[in-house]
Design a protein around this motif. Structure first.
Motif, mmCIF file in Angstrom:
data_model
loop_
_atom_site.group_PDB
_atom_site.id
_atom_site.type_symbol
_atom_site.label_atom_id
_atom_site.label_comp_id
_atom_site.label_asym_id
_atom_site.label_seq_id
_atom_site.Cartn_x
_atom_site.Cartn_y
_atom_site.Cartn_z
ATOM 1 N N ASP A 47 0.852 -1.198 0.000
ATOM 2 C CA ASP A 47 0.000 0.000 0.000
ATOM 3 C C ASP A 47 0.876 1.232 0.000
ATOM 4 O O ASP A 47 2.043 1.184 0.421
ATOM 5 N N ARG A 53 3.499 2.102 2.355
ATOM 6 C CA ARG A 53 3.387 1.422 3.651
ATOM 7 C C ARG A 53 4.105 0.084 3.543
ATOM 8 O O ARG A 53 3.508 -0.961 3.370
ATOM 9 N N LEU A 108 0.041 -0.028 -4.209
ATOM 10 C CA LEU A 108 -1.369 -0.411 -4.341
ATOM 11 C C LEU A 108 -2.288 0.808 -4.295
ATOM 12 O O LEU A 108 -2.855 1.158 -3.279
ATOM 13 N N LYS A 155 -7.651 0.739 -8.031
ATOM 14 C CA LYS A 155 -8.589 -0.019 -7.210
ATOM 15 C C LYS A 155 -9.792 0.830 -6.831
ATOM 16 O O LYS A 155 -9.745 2.046 -7.001
ATOM 17 N N HIS A 156 -10.868 0.241 -6.360
ATOM 18 C CA HIS A 156 -11.170 -1.190 -6.222
ATOM 19 C C HIS A 156 -12.249 -1.458 -7.242
ATOM 20 O O HIS A 156 -13.380 -0.979 -7.051
ATOM 21 N N ARG A 166 -18.600 -4.981 3.053
ATOM 22 C CA ARG A 166 -17.933 -4.887 1.745
ATOM 23 C C ARG A 166 -17.470 -6.221 1.190
ATOM 24 O O ARG A 166 -17.277 -6.372 -0.001
ATOM 25 N N TYR A 202 -13.745 -6.472 -3.354
ATOM 26 C CA TYR A 202 -14.261 -7.580 -2.543
ATOM 27 C C TYR A 202 -15.704 -7.945 -2.878
ATOM 28 O O TYR A 202 -16.105 -9.096 -2.830
ATOM 29 N N ASP A 234 -8.217 -7.988 -4.555
ATOM 30 C CA ASP A 234 -8.040 -7.343 -3.263
ATOM 31 C C ASP A 234 -7.666 -8.463 -2.291
ATOM 32 O O ASP A 234 -7.930 -9.649 -2.538
ATOM 33 N N GLU A 428 -11.155 2.401 6.709
ATOM 34 C CA GLU A 428 -11.477 1.248 5.893
ATOM 35 C C GLU A 428 -12.201 0.234 6.766
ATOM 36 O O GLU A 428 -11.940 0.163 7.964
HETATM 37 C C1 BGC Z 1 -7.681 -3.142 0.948
HETATM 38 C C2 BGC Z 1 -6.799 -2.751 -0.219
HETATM 39 C C3 BGC Z 1 -5.352 -2.916 0.180
HETATM 40 C C4 BGC Z 1 -5.122 -4.348 0.615
HETATM 41 C C5 BGC Z 1 -3.711 -4.613 1.051
HETATM 42 C C6 BGC Z 1 -7.345 -4.522 1.488
HETATM 43 O O1 BGC Z 1 -8.027 -4.789 2.665
HETATM 44 O O2 BGC Z 1 -9.037 -3.123 0.554
HETATM 45 O O3 BGC Z 1 -7.054 -1.431 -0.604
HETATM 46 O O4 BGC Z 1 -4.529 -2.560 -0.892
HETATM 47 O O5 BGC Z 1 -5.964 -4.636 1.713
HETATM 48 O O6 BGC Z 1 -3.460 -3.969 2.257
#
Ligand code: BGC
Length: 754
Positions: A47, A53, A108, A155-156, A166, A202, A234, A428
């Motif tokens: 990410d 990250r 990502l 994404k997504h 989701r 998802y 995903d 999220e």
């Molecule tokens: C998220 C993605 C993310 C992936 C890896 C998923 O839960 O929806 O956006 O890139 O995790 O961390």
């Protein structure tokens, strides 16, 4: 393992069936697999989207709180509000440099899902409620990141517009709505920037998991848009790898254990999965690895942390939106005239909220807070009162903070109040609990405003909040979640070192009840029905005449702009039609500033419901005081089209179109009408086409006309004709007294379509 180049076809030919199956799933949480015996290395994907990250090895699986420090750029909500593609491209380049320097192959992001409701917990990761803005910003990010030799993951994909449920909810969306609202941002990025990967969502779309959705992953993405990259799932979105491969998914992430790989091998052996399908997926995985090698092989790439911080600051300032700036004592309250008599209130001034929660969370290289930045810029030890607790902790604490803030505000010349959503509100994995700010914050603002008329509110939130208190503030600056340099960017704007230039990429509604998805969000029983259809965002508010607090496209600065000579002319016709639009913008104030010129299209004569106005183009123009610039745009057929649900294609319907140019969807400064020669609207006739559809058909019209004019036909007055118009030919033929028999109709159908 080294990073020597390899030949994809050569490697593919050398792989066993088992190795092929294995390549289509991840090695661990963050790596795709390589093939050690053939010298093919494993890639790291991580990410995203507004910073890197990269989990430190040995950290917890999600590694949310333990990744290598990286520049936390403004979130997508803020980047979207810049409407400034060149700047966003530079942010993309910086993201790409950091990705490359950390030996990561794919970042990502970006996320370009449409903001269907302000309550979506992940809106801060998305760009806009409008597909053109989301698409343009997405193109700039992908181009910028990929210019550094690393990949992106768009994404997504698709219809992931909420976090509630989701992982299994089915988004029930009609095709026209998908084509006009939820797919075009993806389409724009794929066709213009070719992201190395697209990440499938998802959720289900119309009952089928997106990871198994052949229409979405293959027919639309590859056959229509010519996507050349790889489809990655995903994380955890694949539940049947054989079905997923068959639908067009190439790589399941993260590692899923040996079972899904074995299932693929078994399916090929049993003749249930064509080995060619598997080969195609493997080829794409190998191609991804091959194109990542040059950057990975470069051991020298470094990051200029200071330069990236400065860029993050520039972008945060460009994305902040000055919602209002009323005069107090004869002059607008902003920009501030230095630090004299200035009081800072609000915990967010020293404890900034600058990103959202979940997989996008970055460990920043440093973090600016607005209080320190204001003190430094004014060389003043500005007084500060927290005013409230962010957590809304014990009421006693809030009361004491509020009382102290009010006391200080009585004697201050100007009070800047920093408000925002508490961190847990925006994440999220779940949606927002409310549209408004917490009561304790609003109470502090109101109490301060009661003793001081010069109140400026600065907001920190990743998605629209309701502002029922906005009359109490002389100025409101929406700073979004502005990344690690958001605090200093706010100081730049308040003090006028930088002119605000952001515009709303999402409408700010008055009440949740007014929002498009209200009543159809978040769904029930595993289904969310997109009942508002194409009327999303300002398309909803403008078409239905619903008042908003601040409209889409709105944003002020410290100068003003005039528009003149708005012109439009149509050239060509049908699928080749173009509309050339021009307008002259002038900085009519006495400070430099940037205007975002917005071009909206309306088709008042359409035979289907179309939104009152739809954004088709925009340009951000920086102008010195008194300076003018003429901006031009060329709209194409697609910009005038709607998706015809019956014909299942884009159609330009002929007639008068209105082109509006303005400073927001509610601030149109000039318009022009153009006559457009459209495309034929008929398709194949069937027995179930209505008599009106028959009459509109160039061949069928005279055939059915002859029947209706025959002596056996019923006498026809206006009412009768109107009724018959909507009657399918087959039903008409089924009436015993009709001049047409079902057998004759079959003959007419053949003749008409011949
Ligand atoms: C998220 C993605 C993310 C992936 C890896 C998923 O839960 O929806 O956006 O890139 O995790 O961390």
């Amino acid at each position: 393992m080294g990073y020597a180049p390899f030949d994809v076809e050569h490697v593919l030919a050398a792989l066993t069936l088992k190795e092929k199956a294995a390549l289509t799933s991840g090695r661990d949480f963050w790596h795709a697999k390589g093939v050690e015996r053939l010298g093919v290395p494993a890639l790291m994907l991580t990410d995203g989207p507004h910073g890197l990250r990269k989990q430190r090895s040995g950290a917890d699986h999600l590694g949310l709180f333990d990744s290598v420090p990286a520049t936390c750029f403004p979130t997508a909500a803020a980047l979207g509000s810049t409407w400034e593609v060149d700047l966003v491209r530079r942010v993309g380049e910086a993201l790409g440099r950091e990705t490359r320097a950390h030996d990561v192959a794919v970042l990502l992001g970006p996320g370009v899902n449409i903001k269907r409701t302000p309550l979506c917990g992940r809106n801060f990761e998305y760009v806009s409620e409008d597909p053109v803005v989301a698409g343009e910003i997405g193109v700039a990010l992908v181009d910028g990141i990929q210019s550094q030799g690393v990949g992106t993951s768009l994404k997504h994909y698709a219809a992931n517009n909420q976090e509630t449920d989701r992982m299994r909810v089915s988004a029930e969306v009609d095709e026209r709505t998908l084509r006009e609202i939820y797919l075009p941002a993806f389409e724009r990025v794929v066709t213009r920037a070719q992201p190395w990967t697209v990440m499938c969502a998802y959720n289900k779309l119309n009952g089928t998991f997106v990871s198994e959705h052949h229409w979405l992953l293959t027919e639309v993405l590859r056959d229509e848009w010519a996507f050349e990259g790889l489809v990655v799932s995903d994380w955890g979105a694949v539940h049947d790898r054989v079905a997923a491969l068959d639908a067009g998914l190439d790589l399941q992430m993260p590692a899923a254990g040996p079972r899904p790989d074995e299932a693929v091998v078994d399916a090929v052996r049993a003749g249930m999965l064509d080995e060619a399908v598997l080969d195609t997926a493997v080829r794409r995985v190998l191609h991804l690895i091959a194109r990542a090698l040059p950057a990975l092989a470069d051991a020298d790439s470094t990051v200029d942390v200071d330069a990236h911080h400065a860029l993050a600051r520039e972008a945060a300032a460009a994305g902040a939106v000055l919602l209002k700036n009323d005069p107090v004592d004869g002059a607008p309250v902003l920009p501030l005239d230095g630090g004299d008599g200035l009081l800072v209130v609000g915990e967010f001034a020293r404890t900034p909220r600058y990103q959202g929660a979940g997989s996008s969370q970055v460990v920043p290289t440093r973090l600016d807070d607005a209080l320190t930045a204001l003190r430094a810029a004014t060389s003043t030890d500005l007084p500060f009162e927290p005013g409230f607790t962010i957590s809304g902790g014990p009421t006693g604490d809030d009361d004491a903070h509020r009382a102290a803030a009010v006391e200080a505000a009585r004697t201050a010349r100007t009070v800047v109040v920093f408000l925002g959503l508490p961190g847990p509100d925006e994440s999220e994995g779940y949606d927002r609990p409310r549209l408004g700010l917490p009561d304790n914050q609003v109470a502090t603002l109101e109490a301060v405003a009661a003793v001081n008329p010069r109140v400026v509110v600065v907001l920190a939130n990743g998605s629209a909040v309701s502002l029922p208190w906005r009359d109490r503030a002389a100025a409101v600056l929406e700073a979004w979640l502005g990344g690690q340099a958001g605090g200093s960017a706010v100081a730049d704007l308040l003090l006028g070192t930088v002119a605000p230039s952001g515009r709303l990429a999402e409408s700010i509604p008055l009440r949740i009840e007014d929002t498009p998805a209200f009543g159809n969000f978040p769904g029930e029983g595993g289904i969310v029905r997109y009942g508002e259809g194409v009327l999303v965002g300002y398309r909803w508010y403008d078409t239905r005449g619903v008042d908003v607090a601040y409209p889409f496209g709105h944003g002020l600065t410290y100068t003003t702009f005039g528009y003149s000579d708005v012109r439009a002319r149509a050239l060509g016709e049908g699928a080749d039609v173009r509309v050339e639009v021009s307008a002259t913008v002038t900085n009519t104030g006495d400070r430099p500033g940037a205007e975002v010129v917005q071009v909206y299209v309306r088709d008042p004569e359409a035979s289907v419901l179309r939104p009152t106005r739809e954004l088709k183009a925009f340009a951000k123009v920086a102008l010195a005081p008194g300076e003018s610039q003429t901006v031009t745009f060329t709209l194409d057929a697609r910009d005038l089209s709607y998706w015809h649900p019956g014909l299942r294609r884009w159609v330009v319907e002929g007639g008068t179109f209105v082109v509006e140019v303005g400073a927001s969807s509610r601030d149109v400064r000039g318009s022009a009408s153009v006559e457009v020669v459209g495309q034929p609207l008929w398709g194949e006739l069937t027995a179930w086409s209505t008599l009106a559809e028959w009459m509109a058909h160039p061949v069928g019209g005279s055939l059915i006309g002859a029947v209706l004019a025959s002596d056996d036909a019923p006498p026809m007055d206006e009412t009768m004709a109107a009724m018959l118009a909507q009657t399918p030919a087959r039903v008409f033929a089924d009436f015993g007294l009709s001049p047409l028999t079902p057998e004759q109709l079959d003959v007419l159908v053949e003749k008409a379509n011949a």
